[in-house]
Structures are given as structure tokens and as C-alpha cells.
Design a protein around this motif. Structure first.
Motif, PDB file in Angstrom:
ATOM      1  N   LEU A 110      -9.400   3.937  48.510  1.00 54.24           N
ATOM      2  CA  LEU A 110      -7.569   3.166  48.480  1.00 54.24           C
ATOM      3  C   LEU A 110      -6.816   3.897  47.244  1.00 54.24           C
ATOM      4  CD1 LEU A 110      -8.009  -0.555  49.058  1.00 54.24           C
ATOM      5  CD2 LEU A 110      -7.540   1.157  50.183  1.00 54.24           C
ATOM      6  N   TYR A 111      -5.925   5.597  47.912  1.00 50.80           N
ATOM      7  CA  TYR A 111      -5.768   6.378  46.585  1.00 50.80           C
ATOM      8  C   TYR A 111      -3.997   5.633  46.552  1.00 50.80           C
ATOM      9  CZ  TYR A 111      -9.388   8.938  46.462  1.00 50.80           C
ATOM     10  OH  TYR A 111     -10.844   9.626  46.959  1.00 50.80           O
ATOM     11  N   PHE A 112      -3.739   5.412  45.225  1.00 51.29           N
ATOM     12  CA  PHE A 112      -2.389   5.322  44.872  1.00 51.29           C
ATOM     13  C   PHE A 112      -1.329   6.703  43.789  1.00 51.29           C
ATOM     14  CE2 PHE A 112      -4.449   1.270  45.548  1.00 51.29           C
ATOM     15  CZ  PHE A 112      -4.005   0.820  46.564  1.00 51.29           C
ATOM     16  N   GLU A 113      -0.449   6.585  44.640  1.00 56.34           N
ATOM     17  CA  GLU A 113       0.614   7.033  43.420  1.00 56.34           C
ATOM     18  C   GLU A 113       1.746   6.633  42.805  1.00 56.34           C
ATOM     19  OE1 GLU A 113       3.816  11.252  43.011  1.00 56.34           O
ATOM     20  OE2 GLU A 113       2.655  10.454  45.786  1.00 56.34           O
ATOM     21  N   ALA A 114       1.219   6.665  41.533  1.00 56.33           N
ATOM     22  CA  ALA A 114       2.222   5.801  40.617  1.00 56.33           C
ATOM     23  C   ALA A 114       3.858   6.477  40.096  1.00 56.33           C
ATOM     24  CB  ALA A 114       1.868   5.600  39.360  1.00 56.33           C
ATOM     25  N   ASP A 115       4.547   5.711  40.418  1.00 57.97           N
ATOM     26  CA  ASP A 115       5.790   6.347  40.061  1.00 57.97           C
ATOM     27  C   ASP A 115       6.553   6.872  38.661  1.00 57.97           C
ATOM     28  OD1 ASP A 115       7.132   3.762  39.495  1.00 57.97           O
ATOM     29  OD2 ASP A 115       7.895   3.297  41.042  1.00 57.97           O
ATOM     30  N   ASP A 116       7.531   6.497  38.815  1.00 61.30           N
ATOM     31  CA  ASP A 116       7.848   6.532  36.623  1.00 61.30           C
ATOM     32  C   ASP A 116       8.578   5.417  35.954  1.00 61.30           C
ATOM     33  OD1 ASP A 116       7.982   9.357  37.135  1.00 61.30           O
ATOM     34  OD2 ASP A 116       9.984   9.267  37.568  1.00 61.30           O
ATOM     35  N   ALA A 117       7.538   4.344  36.788  1.00 54.10           N
ATOM     36  CA  ALA A 117       8.099   3.285  36.333  1.00 54.10           C
ATOM     37  C   ALA A 117       6.254   3.166  36.345  1.00 54.10           C
ATOM     38  CB  ALA A 117       8.488   2.098  37.007  1.00 54.10           C
ATOM     39  N   PRO A 157      -8.690  10.500  56.726  1.00 47.96           N
ATOM     40  CA  PRO A 157      -7.570   9.743  56.170  1.00 47.96           C
ATOM     41  C   PRO A 157      -7.509   8.657  57.145  1.00 47.96           C
ATOM     42  CG  PRO A 157      -6.931  12.361  56.761  1.00 47.96           C
ATOM     43  CD  PRO A 157      -8.218  11.612  56.481  1.00 47.96           C
ATOM     44  N   VAL A 158      -7.227   7.530  57.056  1.00 51.70           N
ATOM     45  CA  VAL A 158      -6.662   5.997  58.034  1.00 51.70           C
ATOM     46  C   VAL A 158      -5.383   5.791  57.983  1.00 51.70           C
ATOM     47  CG1 VAL A 158      -6.990   3.952  58.579  1.00 51.70           C
ATOM     48  CG2 VAL A 158      -8.942   5.429  57.106  1.00 51.70           C
ATOM     49  N   THR A 159      -5.098   5.751  56.220  1.00 53.28           N
ATOM     50  CA  THR A 159      -3.359   5.659  56.674  1.00 53.28           C
ATOM     51  C   THR A 159      -2.799   6.639  55.251  1.00 53.28           C
ATOM     52  OG1 THR A 159      -3.622   3.561  57.027  1.00 53.28           O
ATOM     53  CG2 THR A 159      -1.989   3.481  56.195  1.00 53.28           C
ATOM     54  N   ALA A 160      -1.168   7.014  55.388  1.00 57.80           N
ATOM     55  CA  ALA A 160      -0.692   7.824  54.237  1.00 57.80           C
ATOM     56  C   ALA A 160       0.881   7.331  54.161  1.00 57.80           C
ATOM     57  CB  ALA A 160      -1.423   9.126  54.377  1.00 57.80           C
ATOM     58  N   ARG A 175       3.084   5.771  47.151  1.00 59.51           N
ATOM     59  CA  ARG A 175       2.813   6.097  47.993  1.00 59.51           C
ATOM     60  C   ARG A 175       1.026   5.573  47.327  1.00 59.51           C
ATOM     61  NH1 ARG A 175       3.288   9.581  51.534  1.00 59.51           N
ATOM     62  NH2 ARG A 175       5.439  10.147  51.220  1.00 59.51           N
ATOM     63  N   GLN A 176       0.542   5.202  49.287  1.00 54.18           N
ATOM     64  CA  GLN A 176      -0.692   4.481  49.414  1.00 54.18           C
ATOM     65  C   GLN A 176      -1.782   5.718  50.747  1.00 54.18           C
ATOM     66  OE1 GLN A 176      -1.424   0.951  50.259  1.00 54.18           O
ATOM     67  NE2 GLN A 176      -3.514   0.773  51.017  1.00 54.18           N
ATOM     68  N   VAL A 177      -2.377   6.274  50.051  1.00 57.70           N
ATOM     69  CA  VAL A 177      -3.786   6.930  50.896  1.00 57.70           C
ATOM     70  C   VAL A 177      -5.024   6.344  51.035  1.00 57.70           C
ATOM     71  CG1 VAL A 177      -5.144   8.972  51.440  1.00 57.70           C
ATOM     72  CG2 VAL A 177      -2.564   8.468  50.294  1.00 57.70           C
ATOM     73  N   GLU A 178      -5.642   5.719  52.539  1.00 57.59           N
ATOM     74  CA  GLU A 178      -6.858   5.733  52.428  1.00 57.59           C
ATOM     75  C   GLU A 178      -7.703   6.651  52.998  1.00 57.59           C
ATOM     76  OE1 GLU A 178      -6.204   1.722  54.913  1.00 57.59           O
ATOM     77  OE2 GLU A 178      -4.972   0.961  53.646  1.00 57.59           O
TER      78      GLU A 178
END
Length: 50
Positions: free
Chosen positions: A16-23, A39-42, A28-31
Motif C-alpha cells: 500500500l503506497y500513500f502520497e501525502a499532501d502538504d498537510a 497495480p490493483v487500485t489507484a 492518493r493511494q496505490v495498491e
């Protein structure tokens, strides 16, 4: 600069990959599953809310 973090779910053989915003919230999540790294989900939060 974009910040990503990841975690591994051993039971499902799933990264599970997560992109963090400025806060610092996940924007965004990528599985990615299996040895072939399929890739399963983005999706982004905006896409899910829409």
C-alpha cells in the motif's frame, strides 16, 4: 516535493503506497499486489469524493 510512504500487508501480499499532501494527509493511494507488482487500485481523495 511529493512525499510517499508505504506499508506491506503480508496476508494479502499487497503493498500500500500513500502520497501525502502538504498537510501530511494521504491524498492518493496505490495498491500493488503479488510478485509481478500488478497495480490493483489507484485513486486520489478527489476522485473518490467525486
Amino acid at each position: 516535493m511529493t512525499t510517499w510512504f508505504r506499508t506491506y500487508c503480508e496476508d494479502d501480499d499487497l503493498w500500500l503506497y500513500f502520497e501525502a499532501d502538504d498537510a501530511g494527509w494521504a491524498a492518493r493511494q496505490v495498491e500493488v499486489r503479488g510478485q509481478d507488482s500488478r497495480p490493483v487500485t489507484a485513486a486520489s481523495l478527489e476522485e473518490m469524493l467525486h
